[in-house]
Design a protein around this motif. Structure first.
Motif, mmCIF file in Angstrom:
data_model
loop_
_atom_site.group_PDB
_atom_site.id
_atom_site.type_symbol
_atom_site.label_atom_id
_atom_site.label_comp_id
_atom_site.label_asym_id
_atom_site.label_seq_id
_atom_site.Cartn_x
_atom_site.Cartn_y
_atom_site.Cartn_z
ATOM 1 N N PRO A 119 2.019 -3.299 0.549
ATOM 2 C CA PRO A 119 3.476 -3.386 0.387
ATOM 3 C C PRO A 119 4.235 -2.831 1.591
ATOM 4 O O PRO A 119 5.357 -3.261 1.861
ATOM 5 C CB PRO A 119 3.747 -2.538 -0.861
ATOM 6 C CG PRO A 119 2.443 -2.462 -1.577
ATOM 7 C CD PRO A 119 1.394 -2.494 -0.516
ATOM 8 N N THR A 120 3.648 -1.874 2.307
ATOM 9 C CA THR A 120 4.313 -1.268 3.460
ATOM 10 C C THR A 120 3.308 -1.095 4.594
ATOM 11 O O THR A 120 2.092 -1.125 4.391
ATOM 12 C CB THR A 120 4.891 0.125 3.120
ATOM 13 O OG1 THR A 120 3.810 1.041 2.918
ATOM 14 C CG2 THR A 120 5.752 0.058 1.867
ATOM 15 N N ARG A 121 3.839 -0.870 5.794
ATOM 16 C CA ARG A 121 2.967 -0.632 6.940
ATOM 17 C C ARG A 121 2.186 0.671 6.792
ATOM 18 O O ARG A 121 1.077 0.793 7.318
ATOM 19 C CB ARG A 121 3.782 -0.600 8.228
ATOM 20 C CG ARG A 121 4.375 -1.947 8.631
ATOM 21 C CD ARG A 121 5.137 -1.810 9.930
ATOM 22 N NE ARG A 121 6.167 -0.780 9.839
ATOM 23 C CZ ARG A 121 6.791 -0.258 10.883
ATOM 24 N NH1 ARG A 121 6.491 -0.653 12.102
ATOM 25 N NH2 ARG A 121 7.723 0.667 10.717
ATOM 26 N N LEU A 122 2.764 1.642 6.083
ATOM 27 C CA LEU A 122 2.054 2.899 5.883
ATOM 28 C C LEU A 122 0.773 2.693 5.087
ATOM 29 O O LEU A 122 -0.207 3.409 5.272
ATOM 30 C CB LEU A 122 2.957 3.910 5.188
ATOM 31 C CG LEU A 122 4.192 4.354 5.979
ATOM 32 C CD1 LEU A 122 4.968 5.410 5.209
ATOM 33 C CD2 LEU A 122 3.804 4.872 7.364
ATOM 34 N N MET A 123 0.790 1.705 4.201
ATOM 35 C CA MET A 123 -0.424 1.384 3.460
ATOM 36 C C MET A 123 -1.510 0.870 4.394
ATOM 37 O O MET A 123 -2.701 1.083 4.160
ATOM 38 C CB MET A 123 -0.125 0.348 2.374
ATOM 39 C CG MET A 123 0.767 0.854 1.257
ATOM 40 S SD MET A 123 -0.023 2.181 0.308
ATOM 41 C CE MET A 123 -1.382 1.281 -0.440
ATOM 42 N N VAL A 124 -1.112 0.197 5.459
ATOM 43 C CA VAL A 124 -2.078 -0.269 6.454
ATOM 44 C C VAL A 124 -2.747 0.923 7.114
ATOM 45 O O VAL A 124 -3.969 0.948 7.303
ATOM 46 C CB VAL A 124 -1.384 -1.157 7.512
ATOM 47 C CG1 VAL A 124 -2.366 -1.530 8.623
ATOM 48 C CG2 VAL A 124 -0.818 -2.412 6.865
ATOM 49 N N LEU A 125 -1.959 1.932 7.461
ATOM 50 C CA LEU A 125 -2.526 3.127 8.093
ATOM 51 C C LEU A 125 -3.434 3.892 7.130
ATOM 52 O O LEU A 125 -4.462 4.432 7.534
ATOM 53 C CB LEU A 125 -1.412 4.027 8.605
ATOM 54 C CG LEU A 125 -0.516 3.427 9.695
ATOM 55 C CD1 LEU A 125 0.529 4.438 10.137
ATOM 56 C CD2 LEU A 125 -1.346 2.953 10.879
ATOM 57 N N ALA A 180 -9.756 -5.415 6.071
ATOM 58 C CA ALA A 180 -10.155 -5.172 7.457
ATOM 59 C C ALA A 180 -9.470 -6.145 8.403
ATOM 60 O O ALA A 180 -9.016 -5.758 9.495
ATOM 61 C CB ALA A 180 -11.673 -5.279 7.589
ATOM 62 N N ALA A 181 -9.352 -7.395 7.987
ATOM 63 C CA ALA A 181 -8.702 -8.405 8.828
ATOM 64 C C ALA A 181 -7.218 -8.107 8.980
ATOM 65 O O ALA A 181 -6.650 -8.259 10.080
ATOM 66 C CB ALA A 181 -8.915 -9.793 8.227
ATOM 67 N N LEU A 182 -6.564 -7.693 7.909
ATOM 68 C CA LEU A 182 -5.137 -7.394 7.977
ATOM 69 C C LEU A 182 -4.878 -6.152 8.823
ATOM 70 O O LEU A 182 -3.956 -6.126 9.642
ATOM 71 C CB LEU A 182 -4.592 -7.211 6.563
ATOM 72 C CG LEU A 182 -3.070 -7.221 6.330
ATOM 73 C CD1 LEU A 182 -2.427 -5.917 6.759
ATOM 74 C CD2 LEU A 182 -2.404 -8.400 7.015
#
Length: 202
Positions: A47-53, A8-10
């Motif tokens: 590993p990628t920004r898509l993982m954040v989404l 959640a923080a990331l």
């Protein structure tokens, strides 16, 4: 900090940076460092920004599913869950808008967001007691996805503190989607209102 708290923080850190600089300029390393988060742990979990989404979508789904009522009209259950998702988006408004702007210029990103949104709609239908399985289920998913995207269009322009404009749009869209009580409550396929836009969104 456990994994859920770290994630959640990331996610918050990345979306904050996206709101400041635009999605294309976001670096997980920079976002994590500025938020005081461990870089090695960030690398393993994202590993990628898509993982954040993807994780952000799951967080929004968790909020929606926690609001799933076991009783009452199906339309009301879906309305409550959809608005819970918007509450999560609203908490990260600038960053989400940056992602949506980037998706308009990036077909791959748009497709990925559309896939995630479809998956979320299936979860909400099942939580509301409506099957999302099979061909009829997929049609219902498409119908609810159209509702969500109609709501997204309103939310992007909604400057009210209580998201009243978004609520009105979602309520109207649920009715427009083939008269919601008909397509979400029985075995007939869900018609898609031609006025509802089909664009990629979170």
């Amino acid at each position: 900090m456990n994994d859920l708290e770290f994630d959640a923080a990331l996610v918050t850190a990345v979306l904050t940076k996206a709101g400041e600089r635009g999605w294309r300029e976001v670096s997980i390393v920079t976002a994590a460092r500025d938020a005081g988060l461990d870089l090695a742990r960030a690398r393993i979990r994202f590993p990628t920004r898509l993982m954040v989404l993807t994780r952000f979508g799951a967080i929004a789904d968790q909020a929606a599913l926690s609001a799933a009522a076991g009783t009452g009209p199906v339309k009301d259950r879906l309305f409550d869950m959809v608005m819970q998702r918007f509450d999560v988006l609203q908490a990260h408004r600038a960053g989400v808008l940056a992602v949506l702007d980037a998706a308009a210029m990036d077909p791959a990103l748009g497709l990925m967001l559309g896939t995630l949104s479809s998956r979320s709609m299936g979860w909400m239908l099942d939580a509301a007691g409506v099957s999302a399985a099979g061909l009829r289920g997929q049609l219902r998913v498409n119908g609810l996805l159209a509702v969500w995207l109609w709501g997204i269009r309103a939310w992007r322009e909604d400057e009210s503190t209580d998201l009243s404009g978004t609520m009105t749009a979602v309520d109207t869209a649920l009715d427009r989607a083939g008269q919601a009580a008909r397509w979400i409550g029985d075995d007939r396929p869900a018609p898609i209102d031609e006025e509802l836009p089909i664009d990629p969104a979170i």
